[in-house]
Structure formats: C-alpha cells, structure tokens
Design a protein around this motif. Structure first.
Motif, short mmCIF file in Angstrom:
data_model
loop_
_atom_site.label_atom_id
_atom_site.label_comp_id
_atom_site.label_asym_id
_atom_site.label_seq_id
_atom_site.Cartn_x
_atom_site.Cartn_y
_atom_site.Cartn_z
N ARG A 176 -43.63 2.20 -20.72
CA ARG A 176 -43.01 1.02 -20.14
C ARG A 176 -43.20 1.03 -18.62
O ARG A 176 -42.96 2.04 -17.97
N GLY A 230 -47.51 -4.87 -25.46
CA GLY A 230 -46.38 -4.83 -26.39
C GLY A 230 -45.59 -3.53 -26.27
O GLY A 230 -44.40 -3.47 -26.59
N LYS A 251 -41.15 0.87 -32.58
CA LYS A 251 -40.02 0.21 -31.93
C LYS A 251 -40.32 -1.25 -31.66
O LYS A 251 -39.45 -2.12 -31.77
N ASN A 252 -41.60 -1.52 -31.29
CA ASN A 252 -41.96 -2.89 -30.93
C ASN A 252 -42.63 -3.64 -32.09
O ASN A 252 -43.22 -4.69 -31.89
#
Lengths: 281, 281
Positions: A141, A167, A25-26
């Motif tokens: 997160r 990240g 995703k990142n």
C-alpha cells in the motif's frame, strides 16, 4: 480469462505471502495456490491465510493458474518462470517480484511455450523480516510497483498487472529493465554494499562502542548473503557504477577532511543533508 | 565539597538537558544552573525541569558551581571550560560531553586557574532529536560513559565522575583520549561520513525509488553540518584512517562483484553479517 484469475505464487516468503494476502483481501483472485520447496514455509503461508492451498510440486501447483507470481530468489526466477510456463494454463501471464530486471528479462526474451507471456515486476516494499508469518496484506500500500514490459509486450498484459498492483494499493510505474536496474543500483544495491563494507570494517573490540548511528547505517549488512550475492551478480554493471559514484563522493569528503577545509567540507555536509531531509524520516 | 555539589551545565540541549534531568532524578546535585546563549533553549530546559534556574551569563551562572558540565559543540568546549574555570568556585571539577577528546584534552593540558581541574568525558548516548524538550533522565541508562583522564589527574576526580555517571545509570570506562578518538572514529564518525557520501550520491530523480534501506543507511546525513564539520576537524587523523579502512573493504567488495566471483563475495557478505548480527537490532 475470468475477471478474477486463478493465481499461483511460487515462493511464499514475505513478498509472496504478502501478495497472496493482498490479492485475497482485495478480492483480486478466484483462488491462490502457494508453491515452494519447504513444506514448513507453505504451512506458514496457509496458516496466515496467504494461500488457499499449497504444494511442493511446481507443475501440479500451477496447473489451473492463469496468472503466476514468481517470488523466488533472483538467481532462480528465469528457471521457475520457464518451468511454470510448461505446466500452467495456456496463454497464462507470468510475472515476478525480483530486485533486478535486466538479466531476468533478457533470459526470458524468447517466447514462452503455449502462448504464455512473461512481464517483469518489482514491488518496492520489503522488510528485514523474513517468512510468510511477517506477511501483510498492506505491504504494498502506497509503495511503488515497477513493471518492465519488453518492447512489443501486449498492452493488455501491462494493463492487467497495472490494475492488479493498483488493487493491492501500489502506485505503478513502467520502465525499461535497464533503467530499473540503474536506479535500483543506486537506491537499493548501493546502500547494501555500503552497509556491508561498514560492518566489515568494524573490529570486535569496538562492538561495545557502537550506538544507534552505527547500527542504522550498517543494518542492511544483516541481509541474506546468498540472496545478495545473486543480486550483485545479476546487476553487476550498474552496481559497479554506483559504487564508483559513491567512492567519488567519499573521496571528496576525505579530501575536505584531510585539508581541514570547512569551505569544502560544509557544503558537502549541507548537500547531503538536503538530499536526506528530502526523503523524510 | 558537599556530597551533593552545586552543578552548572553549559549548553542545555538534548545532552545537557538530559544530564540535568538525570542528576535531579537521582538526587546527585544540590542544585543545577543551566547556561546557554539562547534564552529560548534555557526556557525549554527550565520547563522540562532539567535545571533549577538559567542564565545567558556564563560567569554569573558558574559562580556557585563545584562541578561544571560543558555540553557545548566540540569546537567551543575548550574555550567554555577556560572561561568557566575563571569564574566558578575554587578547586571545582570541570568535565564535558564532547564527541572527540584528544584535541580538547590537549588544548586543556595546561593547569586551569584557581585549582580547578578538567577531566574529559563522553556519554555514548544521543538521538537525532535536538533540544531539551527531547531530554530524558534515562538517556544514559545502560549506556557507556567514557572518561579520559590525562596522566597525573587526581584519582578522586576520576572516582567522583565515575560515581556520578554510574548514578545516572551508565557503565563507565576510562581510556586515553587518543584511544577514545581512534575507536569513535570507527564506530561513530565513520558511519556519519559513509551516510553523507551515500546521501550525496543520490540524484533527485531517484528519490521516489528509495525505501527503508536507503533511509536507514543514510539517516545520519541529516545531522547538523556545523557540528559535524567540527567533529571531523577535531578528529581528522583518526577519521581519515577509518575512511581508508572502510574504502579498503569497499574496494574488496567491488572487486568481488567485478569478477563475479561468489567465492570472494559470499565470505565478505557473511563476515559483514556476522559483525552486524553481533550488534543486535
């Protein structure tokens, strides 16, 4: 090494699968290979998009890897790190996500072959749910990721892993493996021990009389016995110490109840409430 | 007495407020008067529709009552029952919602004035939320309500309260006060003691390293210290016994960890998991 490394993840359950999703995703990895011993888990990881491809053959799976995440159960991490180091790219960096660090870092203190290095890690995230089907790109997160470099570990390795976890949305803290294990014994392994002892105290006849209070307090006891046997074993010394500290507090409470003495009991209840309120809901 | 009695509720917090809402929703009361010492709480109870009217004057509030629910903190229940019995309708039935029963039933063993009778109760429902603003007409639905009639209590009194709690959606069980306290010491008061000792063990430095596991296991420690001081005091004997039973299990776990012996530790972890899994999530 490229800015975006080829990554291998050994063990693609909830944590390994979430690392795969978060890396992708990142845009933190060129590609991600999943490795495991159950084809079913690997298919699940592919289905949710946590890995680009997968294999049950560890040597084959890590062949192109410049970065390896070992997300195996605590008791198997050292072995998997050593195996991976024999077959991955020369000079690769290997890390893990194990709940204990001192034993693993000690077992991996000797240099790995072919210029590979190990640097221990532990993201403080999880769930009672298991398997890549519950994995989430956002699991880490706003959570802590702890890194435990040994003395003399190359500064670049620490920085690389720091950047990577940041990240994925984590705050990163570096500390000694022993310090990690001492703290986690209190914040993670002790509540597990307490939940287990509480659930073991319950008699079947009393099941219908339990409510949300008992269920919350004993929830962790539903965890995997093999996994927790290994964690308690790997962090034996600190776990014993935290159990003793807890037993002291329980004895203090017991004595205040026994004496029926509010001047002893209320301050203890208030002290506990202050700690608990500070943690939020 | 009419099929639908005039009801007074002393103490209109979460439990008292929910009883008011449940009585009204299920058309079980002719009218409901709320009684408390804080005007603010009474206004809240009126606002959510838990009571038809309210007063801070206990004697005035119970004047027309044929049925009185005493939902005060455990330490005040006996006194409020006796006060209410002096001022309510002759021959009224009084009950409570206290978390302990033996001490209260013993304190109220003498006949009440003017043909009034007390029959103890305890709905096993609650929430960490406080106050009538969190009350719900369905709080008791599919939950257990325990009634603890003393020897020689009129059968009609038990049947009346049984019918009433069933009308609010509860399953009703009758048992001895001592049996109630013995079981609840294990299923409710012990998890509270354990959560308190766990929260008290935590050091401030370790706050950032706690996760959902620690928070679940210690959640109960956020409870009201005064309330829990009274519960531990009222159920002292059984609470001490349940703490000792728990301490035995913890010592068993500690020894298995100390010996690093999976043949001792795994069966204990499995036994605890079986108990916990049986309770559901």
């Amino acid at each position: 090494m490229d800015a975006k490394p080829s990554v291998a993840i050994i063990g693609v359950g909830l944590i390994g699968g979430s690392i795969g999703l978060a890396l992708k995703k990142n845009a933190l990895a060129a590609d991600v290979v999943g490795i495991g011993h159950r084809r079913e888990s690997l298919d699940e990881a592919e289905t949710v998009g946590a890995v680009d491809r997968s294999t049950t053959d560890l040597a084959e799976g890590v062949r192109e890897a410049e970065l390896v995440f070992v997300c195996s159960p605590v008791g198997m991490i050292s072995e998997h790190v050593r195996l991976a180091a024999e077959h991955c790219r020369e000079g690769a960096l290997l890390t893990d996500a194990g709940s204990t660090k001192e034993q693993i870092c000690r077992e991996l203190a000797e240099p790995l072959p072919r210029g590979c290095r190990f640097l221990g890690g532990h993201p403080l995230a999880g769930s009672e749910k298991k398997g890549a089907r519950h994995a989430s790109a956002d699991l880490f997160r706003d959570r802590l990721a702890i890194l435990t470099p040994r003395d003399g570990a190359p500064r670049e390795d620490l920085e690389r892993l720091q950047t990577l976890w940041q990240g994925m949305g984590s705050q990163v803290i570096a500390m000694e493996p022993a310090e990690h294990d001492r703290i986690l014994a209190m914040t993670s392994h002790l509540p597990h021990a307490v939940a287990v002892a509480l659930a073991a105290t319950l008699t079947e006849k009393a099941y219908p009389f339990t409510g949300t209070g008992f269920r919350d307090t004993s929830r962790l006891a539903a965890g995997d016995p093999t996994l927790w046997n290994d964690i308690f074993s790997a962090n034996r010394h600190h776990v014993l110490h935290s159990i003793d500290a807890f037993a002291d507090q329980l004895a203090r409470l017991r004595e205040a109840v026994d004496r029926d003495d509010p001047s002893k009991l209320k301050p203890l209840l208030e002290e506990a409430k202050n700690h608990r309120d500070a943690l939020g809901s």
